[in-house]
Design a protein around this motif. Structure first.
Motif, PDB file in Angstrom:
ATOM      1  N   CYS A   1       0.848  -1.189   0.000  1.00 10.66           N
ATOM      2  CA  CYS A   1       0.000   0.000   0.000  1.00 10.66           C
ATOM      3  C   CYS A   1       0.883   1.238   0.000  1.00 10.66           C
ATOM      4  CB  CYS A   1      -0.950   0.015   1.200  1.00 10.66           C
ATOM      5  SG  CYS A   1      -0.148   0.144   2.812  1.00 10.66           S
TER       6      CYS A   1
ATOM      7  N   ASN B   1      -1.355   5.263   3.453  1.00  6.50           N
ATOM      8  CA  ASN B   1      -2.621   4.520   3.487  1.00  6.50           C
ATOM      9  C   ASN B   1      -2.651   3.655   4.750  1.00  6.50           C
ATOM     10  OD1 ASN B   1      -4.962   3.109   3.031  1.00  6.50           O
ATOM     11  ND2 ASN B   1      -4.423   2.424   0.985  1.00  6.50           N
TER      12      ASN B   1
ATOM     13  N   SER C   1      -5.262   0.611   5.125  1.00 11.56           N
ATOM     14  CA  SER C   1      -4.927  -0.639   4.450  1.00 11.56           C
ATOM     15  C   SER C   1      -3.804  -1.368   5.181  1.00 11.56           C
ATOM     16  CB  SER C   1      -4.536  -0.356   2.996  1.00 11.56           C
ATOM     17  OG  SER C   1      -4.540  -1.549   2.244  1.00 11.56           O
TER      18      SER C   1
END
Length: 196
Positions: free
Chosen positions: A131, A135, A138
């Protein structure tokens, strides 16, 4: 092609009649923020469906659409997919959700079932996930799955955060225990969810 069930989701291999639901998600700039950074056109979504259908035929795994079992709506998508050299040769697990379904634990629920498919049914020795550096949501799904931080590596045109998990690590992971507890009968049910 294998469909999977979780308590809340029906994971169905990409089909042409998923186009509208997938494009509604993939054309949302917030959903795509860390996945290329731009909304996807209808033609681009159809091209991805075509690629995925071919990969299911070639490899026996690829992308699923996530359908909410109570409403029948397409709420996300995820994969176990080949990763091609030169970036990596490890199978990759990934997911995305419609924005109105963020923060409900659906990504983790789907990820557990996809990891179980990869490790317990396909006997993959290792899977990876990646990711963008910012992020965090995630990355947290990867951590909850029991994946181990591998480092920062080149990811297309930027630096990505890479995690991985071996079959031995999966066997010891609390996420595997939870995935088994979440087992739903008639895993390969032939009924199809309505497409919305």
């Amino acid at each position: 092609m294998t469909s999977l069930l979780t308590p809340r989701l029906h994971l169905v291999p990409f089909e042409d009649d998923h186009l509208a639901g997938l494009n509604a998600m993939n054309s949302d700039i917030e959903v795509m923020r860390y996945l290329g950074g731009k909304p996807q056109s209808l033609a681009e979504t159809q091209a991805s469906i075509d690629r995925v259908k071919a990969r299911w035929q070639q490899y026996g795994y690829s992308w699923w659409s996530f359908f909410d079992r109570s409403s029948g709506q397409l709420v996300g998508a995820g994969c176990i997919q080949p990763t091609f050299a030169p970036r990596s040769t490890l199978p990759e697990i990934g997911w995305r959700l419609r924005r109105d379904h963020w923060g409900q634990g659906l990504a983790s629920e789907a990820a557990r079932r996809m990891a179980r498919f990869a490790m317990d049914q396909l006997s993959m020795p290792v899977i990876e996930a990646v990711c963008a550096k910012d992020n965090l949501a995630s990355a947290q799904v990867m951590q909850r799955l029991g994946m181990r931080f591998r480092g920062l590596e080149r990811w297309d045109d930027e630096e990505g955060v890479f995690y991985e998990m071996t079959a031995q690590e999966w066997a010891r992971s609390p996420a595997r225990v939870k995935a088994l507890e979440e087992s739903v009968p008639e895993e390969n049910a032939s009924h199809r969810p309505p497409t919305k």
